[in-house]
Write an enzyme that holds these catalytic residues in place. Structure first.
Site, PDB file in Angstrom:
ATOM      1  N   CYS A  12       3.178  12.559  83.610  1.00 36.68           N
ATOM      2  CA  CYS A  12       4.141  11.924  83.760  1.00 36.68           C
ATOM      3  C   CYS A  12       4.404  10.693  83.095  1.00 36.68           C
ATOM      4  O   CYS A  12       3.274  10.108  82.641  1.00 36.68           O
ATOM      5  CB  CYS A  12       4.695  11.628  85.237  1.00 36.68           C
ATOM      6  SG  CYS A  12       3.710  10.556  86.069  1.00 36.68           S
ATOM      7  N   GLY A  38       7.205  13.689  80.158  1.00 35.13           N
ATOM      8  CA  GLY A  38       7.397  14.492  81.322  1.00 35.13           C
ATOM      9  C   GLY A  38       8.949  14.912  80.930  1.00 35.13           C
ATOM     10  O   GLY A  38       9.825  14.108  80.684  1.00 35.13           O
ATOM     11  N   ASN A 113       1.462   8.638  87.836  1.00 32.88           N
ATOM     12  CA  ASN A 113       0.906   9.306  86.871  1.00 32.88           C
ATOM     13  C   ASN A 113      -0.600   9.699  86.932  1.00 32.88           C
ATOM     14  O   ASN A 113      -1.364   8.689  86.738  1.00 32.88           O
ATOM     15  CB  ASN A 113       1.090   8.453  85.409  1.00 32.88           C
ATOM     16  CG  ASN A 113       0.747   9.332  84.088  1.00 32.88           C
ATOM     17  OD1 ASN A 113       0.455  10.342  84.168  1.00 32.88           O
ATOM     18  ND2 ASN A 113       0.346   8.442  83.208  1.00 32.88           N
ATOM     19  N   GLY A 114      -1.012  10.757  86.868  1.00 34.71           N
ATOM     20  CA  GLY A 114      -2.261  11.149  87.020  1.00 34.71           C
ATOM     21  C   GLY A 114      -2.407  12.390  88.202  1.00 34.71           C
ATOM     22  O   GLY A 114      -1.529  13.006  88.324  1.00 34.71           O
ATOM     23  N   TYR A 254      -3.296  13.279  71.359  1.00 38.11           N
ATOM     24  CA  TYR A 254      -1.989  13.997  71.296  1.00 38.11           C
ATOM     25  C   TYR A 254      -0.823  13.488  72.123  1.00 38.11           C
ATOM     26  O   TYR A 254       0.336  13.384  71.743  1.00 38.11           O
ATOM     27  CB  TYR A 254      -2.394  15.342  71.834  1.00 38.11           C
ATOM     28  CG  TYR A 254      -1.001  16.190  72.293  1.00 38.11           C
ATOM     29  CD1 TYR A 254      -0.201  16.830  71.365  1.00 38.11           C
ATOM     30  CD2 TYR A 254      -0.836  16.526  73.741  1.00 38.11           C
ATOM     31  CE1 TYR A 254       0.928  17.299  71.802  1.00 38.11           C
ATOM     32  CE2 TYR A 254       0.364  17.431  73.852  1.00 38.11           C
ATOM     33  CZ  TYR A 254       1.115  17.857  72.953  1.00 38.11           C
ATOM     34  OH  TYR A 254       2.307  18.752  73.239  1.00 38.11           O
ATOM     35  N   SER A 295       2.929  15.925  66.154  1.00 37.27           N
ATOM     36  CA  SER A 295       2.017  14.949  66.361  1.00 37.27           C
ATOM     37  C   SER A 295       0.576  14.983  65.571  1.00 37.27           C
ATOM     38  O   SER A 295      -0.247  14.036  65.599  1.00 37.27           O
ATOM     39  CB  SER A 295       1.417  14.769  67.817  1.00 37.27           C
ATOM     40  OG  SER A 295       1.045  16.092  68.129  1.00 37.27           O
ATOM     41  N   ASP A 357      -4.277  20.240  62.558  1.00 41.63           N
ATOM     42  CA  ASP A 357      -3.707  20.335  63.969  1.00 41.63           C
ATOM     43  C   ASP A 357      -4.428  19.336  64.787  1.00 41.63           C
ATOM     44  O   ASP A 357      -5.578  19.034  64.463  1.00 41.63           O
ATOM     45  CB  ASP A 357      -3.592  21.753  64.308  1.00 41.63           C
ATOM     46  CG  ASP A 357      -2.238  22.086  65.370  1.00 41.63           C
ATOM     47  OD1 ASP A 357      -1.776  20.949  65.932  1.00 41.63           O
ATOM     48  OD2 ASP A 357      -2.110  22.995  66.046  1.00 41.63           O
ATOM     49  N   ASP A 358      -3.830  19.148  66.068  1.00 45.09           N
ATOM     50  CA  ASP A 358      -4.551  18.471  66.990  1.00 45.09           C
ATOM     51  C   ASP A 358      -5.535  19.062  67.836  1.00 45.09           C
ATOM     52  O   ASP A 358      -6.727  18.545  67.841  1.00 45.09           O
ATOM     53  CB  ASP A 358      -3.494  17.968  68.194  1.00 45.09           C
ATOM     54  CG  ASP A 358      -2.259  17.308  67.463  1.00 45.09           C
ATOM     55  OD1 ASP A 358      -1.257  17.793  67.636  1.00 45.09           O
ATOM     56  OD2 ASP A 358      -2.401  16.290  66.981  1.00 45.09           O
TER      57      ASP A 358
END
Length: 505
Positions: A12, A38, A113-114, A254, A295, A357-358
């Site tokens: 989030c 999120g 967040n986590g 990312y 990204s 790419d990531d």
């Protein structure tokens, strides 16, 4: 987001403000800048002279707050807001944050967040002693710990609770008199403090949200710190001295927006340096470099610049594919990739291309990208990945909790290359990632958590320990013990005993 990593979600984004006449609207703007963190739910709680009011719902921010009236109904000069992905708990409305609790001595709003690694243990203990939980999110554990604390002030109760939970967390809490931001002892998740021209203070998961509302960065919240904001200003205190920076490296790879800065490092610049280092470590003879949007754009630019190979737009992303598109069969999943990404035939036909790419998670999307390019006439497709192979689960707030989800956990680089049908495949080295991010920390791995790449977890895994060990091969099980058991967080000793580990609580 890149196509390969779209299935990989952060939990989030957080935003809080104290001292603004239109706090709810400001929080909406801040959350909009954090929408990439999120998309399952969103909410805002406002504080109007000590009276807390909430509005929350499922979906994107624009779906939860459909018109100006939804914002205008939230009166107050202080607010906290949240956008959510579910890594712990289901995606139901009961789990959408901020949570708002009403107690006899005043209300408390809470968002997180986590991911907590000892949530199940704590929750079971509290339920056995009579606690009632209204959600199945690990976030709610903290408020129960606060209410059970024997300390006198709310701040001391909060410190007591934070010293009990383990894992990765950035919390925002708002009472009728204060706004609090707190970070775990390793700083897995970012949290920044800013100030607006009118004197209002802002706390946000990324500095891009500060920029959007016109706030100037004061400082990042450091591991083990609590920032308390009142009408008198802000104070920052430590709730533990047992800290060691280990910020999630995937923030730089990312999750974070390229215009954000994390501990003074610009995300775009770090990604571009990673791409340049990748070009040095894994060169390829090709006609062009192309990025997997969006990204990977920074890393591809760095690769092209360092290699001297021109960068072209060989893949185009459709920005308007429905977020809720359901793909129950392999045929429809492949059609979904085709809807999201298109190869530019006029650019790639007859050419040898390097695709940057990531990361590669499951490999299915990378395989489809290679096929798209070949169908468009590409002569050769060389995949270059701007991070090391993802081999191990994350238990701190990214929803890769099973080794079986990760192709690099069971296949070698050559085997992955064969599976995705590329002409060649190479990843950035772990040293390359650490050096190009460049946090310049004395902590292991330059202050980064790189457990997803090497299994070296910065903390005990708590409730997940046995699950993790069971997922390993016999060879890995002999090689890997958690980082907390190999290196002391506290005084530089080479080994942490069980009793020392327990004191980390």
């Amino acid at each position: 987001m890149s196509a390969e990593l779209e299935g990989l979600h952060e939990e989030c984004g957080l935003f809080g403000v104290w001292g603004h006449d239109d706090a709810a609207r400001l929080t909406y703007f801040g959350l909009h800048a954090l929408q990439h963190r999120g998309q399952e739910g969103a909410g805002i709680v406002v504080n109007n002279n000590g009276e807390l009011t909430s509005h929350r719902g499922l979906g994107l921010l624009s779906e939860v707050f459909r018109n100006d009236a939804d914002i205008a109904s939230l009166h107050g000069t202080r607010a906290v807001g949240h956008v959510r992905y579910a890594t712990s708990g289901t995606g139901s409305l009961n789990n959408v944050q901020p949570f708002l609790f009403r107690f006899h001595d005043g209300p408390v709003a809470l968002c997180h967040n986590g991911n907590l690694t000892n949530c199940e243990t704590l929750r079971t203990e509290m339920e056995d002693s009579g606690a009632i939980f209204h959600s199945n999110s690990d976030t709610e554990v903290l408020i129960h710990l606060i209410r059970r604390s024997a300390e006198n002030t709310f701040l001391d109760k909060l410190k007591d609770a934070l010293n009990t939970v383990h894992g990765g967390f950035a919390y925002l809490l708002m009472t009728n008199t204060a706004l609090y931001g707190a970070l775990d002892p390793n700083g897995f998740r970012p949290l920044s403090l800013g100030r607006m021209k009118n004197g209002a203070y802002v706390l946000a998961s990324e500095t891009c949200a500060l920029d959007v509302v016109g706030a100037t960065l004061i400082r990042d919240i450091e591991p083990g710190e609590i920032c308390a904001i009142t009408d008198e200003g802000y104070t920052i205190t430590q709730y533990t001295s047992h800290t060691q920076k280990a910020i999630c490296s995937m923030e730089f790879v990312y999750f974070a927006r390229p215009d954000s800065n994390i501990y003074g490092v610009n995300v775009h610049s770090a990604r571009k340096r990673a791409g340049a280092r990748l070009a040095q470590e894994a060169p390829a003879d090709a006609d062009m470099v192309i990025a997997v949007p969006n990204s990977s754009l920074s890393a591809a630019a760095g690769y092209a610049e360092a290699s001297g190979i021109p960068e072209e737009i060989g893949l185009v992303k459709n920005q308007y594919v429905a977020r809720t598109f359901i793909q129950p069969t392999q045929e429809l999943r492949e059609q979904g990739v085709r809807m999201k990404l298109s190869a530019v035939r006029g650019v790639v036909e007859g050419r040898s291309v390097i695709v940057v790419d990531d990361s590669i998670v499951r490999g299915t999307t990378s395989k489809r990208i290679v096929r798209l390019l070949r169908e468009a006439g590409a002569r050769e497709v060389h995949m270059r990945i701007a991070s090391p192979p993802l081999k191990y689960p994350c238990y701190y707030g990214i929803d890769i909790s099973r080794t079986s989800e990760l192709i690099a956990a069971t296949k070698s680089v050559n085997e992955i290359c064969t599976y995705i049908e590329a002409d060649s495949l190479a990843y950035l080295s772990l040293d390359g990632l650490v050096e190009t991010i460049g946090l310049h920390s004395d902590a292991p791995y330059g202050g980064l958590c790189v457990a997803y790449f090497n299994g070296d977890y910065p903390t005990s895994l708590g409730d997940y320990e046995q699950e993790f060990l069971a997922s390993l091969s016999d060879e890995d099980r002999k090689r890997i013990t958690t980082y907390a058991m190999r290196h002391s967080r506290y005084d530089g000793n080479e080994f942490v005993t069980d009793s020392q580990e327990d004191t980390y609580a």
